[in-house]
Scaffold this active site. Sequence first.
Site, PDB file in Angstrom:
ATOM      1  N   GLU A 288       0.777  -1.303  -0.037  1.00 27.90           N
ATOM      2  CA  GLU A 288       0.122   0.027  -0.084  1.00 27.90           C
ATOM      3  C   GLU A 288       0.864   1.449   0.022  1.00 27.90           C
ATOM      4  OE1 GLU A 288      -2.486  -0.824   3.548  1.00 27.90           O
ATOM      5  OE2 GLU A 288      -0.925  -0.125   4.641  1.00 27.90           O
ATOM      6  N   GLY A 382      -3.802  -0.922   6.954  1.00 32.01           N
ATOM      7  CA  GLY A 382      -3.816  -2.076   6.213  1.00 32.01           C
ATOM      8  C   GLY A 382      -3.272  -3.271   6.673  1.00 32.01           C
TER       9      GLY A 382
END
Length: 497
Positions: A288, A382
């Site tokens: 990410e 995340g």
Amino acid sequence: MYRDRIRLKSLWGKVVTPEEAALLIHDGMTIGMSGFTRAGDAKAVPLALAERAATERLKVTLMTGASLGNDVDRILTEAGVLARRLPFQADPVLRKAINRGEVMFVDQHLSETVELLRSRQMGPVNVAVIEACAITETGGIVPTTSIGNSATFAILAEKVIVELNLTQPLDLEGMHDVYIPTRRPFREPIPVVTAESRAGLPYIPIDPSKIAAIVVTRKQDSSATILPPDGETRDIAGHLIEFLDREVRQGRLGRSLNPLQAGIGTIANAVLHGMIDSPFHELTMYSEVLQDSTFELFDAGKLTFASGSSITLSAGKYAEVLPRIGSYKGRLLLRPQEISNHPEVIRRLGVIGINTALECDIYGNVNSTHVNGTQMMNGIGGSGDFARNAHLAIFVTKSLAKDGRISSVVPMVTHTDHNEHDVDVLVTETGLADLRGLAPRERAETIIRNCVHPGYRELALDYHRRALQRGGHTPHLLEEAFSWHQRYQQTGSMRPA
Ligand code: COA
């Protein structure tokens, strides 16, 4: 000067000051703002909002991709603008307001926010504020150094404010892949089958009539504070590389490994940096946040492709990389965070997820968010999206915190973000615990032997030995499980006097 970046001429008349744009936002609204780990954040409209809050009641729900730069969260907190904040933050002033109960913080898996909005389980989004480097001939928004949740915010919002940032290089255009999943329950499979797969458009497609204002800005992204690798982070990287090398020699992984994901912060960055001197080659990333280490690996010829949702760099790397970002074209893609973090894709690609724990326990449960079980640090980010679905869910942490007054491995975590079922490997500078296929009693043995600092090892062994005498599948002494934390609160150290 800026008009060449607004290619749909009918939008030229929409250019206003930040103060004028901020007037579109009213008390009680929900705002979806761009920004993911300090990259590509809206930089002008939030400051105008904070100014307005000095003279009128203005409290909003603020959603972003992840954390913001340019002190925006601090400024909005100090101005009293934030009623609710989600899904992630990393600002010390906001953190304190959250822990005082003044801002309602909703700590979410980063892949889930826009699913909840799309299915109207949250929302609606009244106004989206999105940083762009250009607007296309059709009114499409070309994001900058992050996508985060921007695409769905803009698609769902009633009105969109674009912050056109002239310092963001136009070379970023073409590096985004905006794919929006179809509606459930008849959703098509997401067509991302390798880290390199292109599935969508290079801009956010919206009806241009929704663009209510355009603000021109010239402020750069804030830099990340990445400390250089130290002895301990080098040791963590060393243990991990040795482990992955063993996986290769035993035929479970190839020399290019599987796509790598690395979490935020100094430790995760140092671990990836350590891959430069590893025996692996032609690595890929499906992550990410793309940090300094991503570009170091590219430049060292170790990495062939990186997919992420943001480019978040230290000041030095930002100055070095951004002007030549075009040279990475074809090797780098930014995706919406629901795709970079999508369980389906992570599982399909067999991502190796490397995230940082605040603390873990002797059975392998991980706390990434709550100091002493109550005080929010940043959020789960995340890490859960990746850990639950990864080929290998790896958590790293130094074995000690606060100059040795805290052991990062404790009898029982005071808050669980990643439970034992989602944690395959734990690594500290003292060693690595491979937990795959082990029962709780075996997990405790390997974690204590390999990951607990020698200064706390005897204490952990003693706890576990006595717990074993009580029996159970996961033996504990419930009255003592948090005694290390209690001792820290009472005496300032987890070590007995
Ligand atoms: N108890 C109390 N405090 C602890 C601790 C513990 N067990 N372990 C670390 N800390 C403190 C450190 O002392 C440091 O405090 P300081 O800011 O006052 O110096 C702070 O936590 C950060 O720790 P550090 O060792 O510098 O690690 P980091 O910068 O790599 O951050 C996390 C670690 C866990 C806070 C961070 O990785 C995070 O927020 N993770 C959750 C989100 C996530 O994993 N996202 C992944 C995908 S982006």
